[in-house]
Design a protein around this motif. Structure first.
Motif, short mmCIF file in Angstrom:
data_model
loop_
_atom_site.label_atom_id
_atom_site.label_comp_id
_atom_site.label_asym_id
_atom_site.label_seq_id
_atom_site.Cartn_x
_atom_site.Cartn_y
_atom_site.Cartn_z
N PHE A 236 -18.94 13.08 25.95
CA PHE A 236 -20.28 13.62 25.75
C PHE A 236 -20.92 13.00 24.51
N VAL A 237 -20.16 12.89 23.42
CA VAL A 237 -20.69 12.26 22.20
C VAL A 237 -21.09 10.82 22.49
N TYR A 238 -20.29 10.12 23.27
CA TYR A 238 -20.65 8.75 23.65
C TYR A 238 -21.99 8.74 24.39
N ASP A 239 -22.16 9.66 25.33
CA ASP A 239 -23.41 9.71 26.09
C ASP A 239 -24.62 9.95 25.18
N VAL A 240 -24.50 10.90 24.24
CA VAL A 240 -25.66 11.24 23.43
C VAL A 240 -25.96 10.19 22.37
N GLY A 241 -25.14 9.15 22.32
CA GLY A 241 -25.44 8.05 21.42
C GLY A 241 -26.73 7.33 21.76
N LEU A 242 -27.26 7.56 22.95
CA LEU A 242 -28.58 7.02 23.30
C LEU A 242 -29.68 8.08 23.14
N THR A 243 -29.30 9.22 22.55
CA THR A 243 -30.27 10.25 22.21
C THR A 243 -30.49 10.25 20.71
N VAL A 244 -29.40 10.36 19.97
CA VAL A 244 -29.43 10.34 18.51
C VAL A 244 -28.29 9.45 18.03
N PRO A 245 -28.40 8.87 16.85
CA PRO A 245 -27.25 8.14 16.30
C PRO A 245 -26.10 9.12 16.13
N ALA A 246 -24.98 8.86 16.79
CA ALA A 246 -23.89 9.85 16.82
C ALA A 246 -22.57 9.22 16.41
N LYS A 247 -21.73 10.02 15.78
CA LYS A 247 -20.39 9.61 15.39
C LYS A 247 -19.47 10.82 15.46
N THR A 248 -18.20 10.58 15.21
CA THR A 248 -17.25 11.68 15.11
C THR A 248 -16.56 11.63 13.75
N THR A 249 -16.03 12.76 13.33
CA THR A 249 -15.19 12.85 12.15
C THR A 249 -13.90 13.54 12.56
N GLU A 250 -12.77 12.99 12.12
CA GLU A 250 -11.44 13.47 12.49
C GLU A 250 -11.26 13.49 14.01
N ALA A 251 -11.84 12.51 14.66
CA ALA A 251 -11.60 12.26 16.09
C ALA A 251 -11.63 10.75 16.26
N HIS A 252 -10.63 10.10 15.70
CA HIS A 252 -10.60 8.65 15.65
C HIS A 252 -10.44 8.04 17.04
N HIS A 253 -9.94 8.85 17.99
CA HIS A 253 -9.81 8.33 19.35
C HIS A 253 -11.16 8.17 20.03
N PHE A 254 -12.24 8.54 19.36
CA PHE A 254 -13.57 8.20 19.87
C PHE A 254 -13.72 6.68 19.98
N ARG A 255 -13.07 5.94 19.08
CA ARG A 255 -13.17 4.48 19.15
C ARG A 255 -12.49 3.96 20.43
N ARG A 256 -11.42 4.62 20.84
CA ARG A 256 -10.81 4.27 22.12
C ARG A 256 -11.77 4.53 23.26
N VAL A 257 -12.43 5.68 23.23
CA VAL A 257 -13.38 6.04 24.29
C VAL A 257 -14.51 5.03 24.38
N VAL A 258 -15.01 4.57 23.23
CA VAL A 258 -16.09 3.59 23.22
C VAL A 258 -15.66 2.32 23.96
N LEU A 259 -14.45 1.84 23.66
CA LEU A 259 -13.97 0.63 24.33
C LEU A 259 -13.75 0.87 25.81
N GLN A 260 -13.17 2.00 26.17
CA GLN A 260 -12.93 2.31 27.58
C GLN A 260 -14.24 2.38 28.35
N ARG A 261 -15.21 3.07 27.80
CA ARG A 261 -16.49 3.25 28.51
C ARG A 261 -17.20 1.92 28.70
N GLN A 262 -17.15 1.05 27.71
CA GLN A 262 -17.83 -0.24 27.86
C GLN A 262 -17.16 -1.08 28.93
N ILE A 263 -15.83 -1.13 28.92
CA ILE A 263 -15.11 -1.91 29.92
C ILE A 263 -15.39 -1.38 31.32
N LEU A 264 -15.39 -0.08 31.48
CA LEU A 264 -15.65 0.51 32.79
C LEU A 264 -17.09 0.27 33.24
#
Length: 437
Positions: A236-264
């Motif tokens: 969900f945070v990845y999706d809203v990155g096109l709504t507002v500039p978004a990041k996570t704190t203490e959820a470093h696996h968000f970087r994994r999600v970013v790579l997975q979503r782009q590849i898919l």
């Protein structure tokens, strides 16, 4: 202003993107200098937040770093070199310190950009915000843990905090200050996240940070999220990155999600099916559409920064003890006795946390470990071992189906050098008050 709501794709949706544009590296060697230094200036705070790491109290501690010791700390931060790490004054409530403006001014004088993270109380007046702005503060971060007064004030333990926070937010924006909004993601507001993003979009912020609770301080009493729920929220945070500039704190696996979503997306695969996302994700994106967050307002997402506890991030307590993170209560020294540069660069705790080969469990065998590493704070909070696997991550190493594309992406990223630029230079306001991680 909107959330991207991807549908199952029949073909490639994007031109393939270099990993260097998906994950940002720090400008400098993370072993030599941190990206950000957080200083807990006091534990005094009029609020009684349910999750408080600091277990804040009404009155200041006489053993806090005094004004001269705080100025010495600023000089120690400047000693890392120019440009110096971002210095964030937090608490408790930093407005409980009468020398706050003096310290912001002094930071400016010694070449350290200073941001402030106050509690949302009546102390954050227009006059005090004007003084901060005039002293050269680089930004302000405020907490918003619900889209309504009932949800937010219950979490913060005092009635009226929601209104005070919105007033401070709007006033700061009107003064031209850069504002970051932080949301603590816990079970109490999981279903409220789209409405919170709607508020962030409406009031305006340079960054929205979704902070995933670490069980420390008062936060130990709050319920944990399941790994599946965490995956749903990260997407969900990845999706809203096109709504507002978004990041996570203490959820470093968000970087994994970013790579997975782009590849898919490049392959035209349905991310919901491939990643096994659950009903919470479907609810969050449906609610986003209902709130009108379904038309892209931003050209690109803000790439997450590769920062972790002790690797680009350092925390100094109100007593001067040095920690890899405010949520990882292992001390590596004290700035009253040892220069911060020395503690950060040479202490066994910090150097160990910068070595991905020391990670245990699934994190130690994960193909994403060098761009993720998991929350070392949460690992310690749950297991007592800062090198244990991330407790809130359900990813099974090697299970992502497009391993060849991932390997190519990670290889190109690793060869990109010590710093990976963003897809476009981050706007100046996005380079200031960021609690990355």
């Amino acid at each position: 202003m909107t959330t991207q709501i991807p549908a199952p794709a029949s073909g490639p949706l994007h031109t393939p993107v270099h990993a260097a544009r998906l994950i940002r590296r720090q400008r400098h060697d993370a072993g030599e200098r941190p990206f950000i230094v957080i200083w807990e200036s006091t534990r005094a705070c009029p609020l009684a937040c349910l999750h408080c790491r600091a277990e804040a109290v009404p009155n200041r501690d006489p053993l806090e770093l005094d004004t001269e010791a705080a100025k010495d700390l600023l000089r120690q931060v400047a000693a890392f070199g120019q440009p110096a790490p971002l210095f964030v004054i937090t608490g408790g409530d930093p407005f409980q310190r009468p020398d706050l403006i003096e310290l912001v001014t002094y930071g400016h004088e010694v070449g350290v950009q200073v941001a402030v993270s106050p509690s949302g109380t009546p102390t954050v007046t227009e006059q005090r915000l004007r003084e901060l702005h005039g002293a050269g503060v680089s930004g302000l971060s405020l907490s918003l843990d619900g889209s309504t007064a009932e949800t937010h004030d219950t979490f913060r333990g005092v009635k009226g905090v929601f209104g005070w926070t919105l007033a401070a937010w709007d006033t700061a924006r009107a003064l031209g200050m850069r504002v970051q909004i932080n949301t603590t993601v816990t079970r109490h507001n999981l279903h409220d996240l789209p409405a919170i993003v709607r508020l962030v979009a409406d009031h305006g912020a340079m960054l929205w940070s979704a902070f995933f609770l670490v069980p420390t301080g008062r936060g130990k009493a709050l319920g944990v999220l399941t790994p599946g729920e965490v995956e749903d929220v990260l997407n969900f945070v990845y999706d809203v990155g096109l709504t507002v500039p978004a990041k996570t704190t203490e959820a470093h696996h968000f970087r994994r999600v970013v790579l997975q979503r782009q590849i898919l997306a490049d392959a035209g695969d349905d991310h919901v099916a491939v990643l096994g996302l659950g009903p919470l994700y479907e609810e969050l994106r449906t609610r986003s559409a209902e709130l009108g967050l379904n038309t892209a307002a931003r050209r690109v997402r803000r790439p997450p920064l590769d920062v972790n506890a002790g690797r680009g991030f350092v925390f100094v307590s109100h007593h001067g003890t040095v920690h890899p993170s405010g949520f990882l209560p292992l001390a590596a020294g004290n700035v009253r006795e040892t220069p911060l540069t020395e503690v950060y660069r040479t202490s066994e705790l910090f150097t160990g946390l910068r070595d991905p080969d020391k990670l245990g469990g699934r994190c130690g065998t994960c193909e994403f470990r060098r761009v993720c590493g998991g929350s070392r704070s949460r690992a310690y909070g749950v297991t007592g071992d800062p090198f244990a696997e991330e407790p809130w991550c359900g990813y099974v190493p090697g299970s992502f189906p497009r391993q060849q594309e991932l390997a190519e992406l990670l290889t190109r990223s690793a060869s990109a050098g010590p710093r990976v630029p963003a897809a476009r230079p981050a706007p100046a306001e996005e380079q200031r008050v960021r609690h990355d991680g």
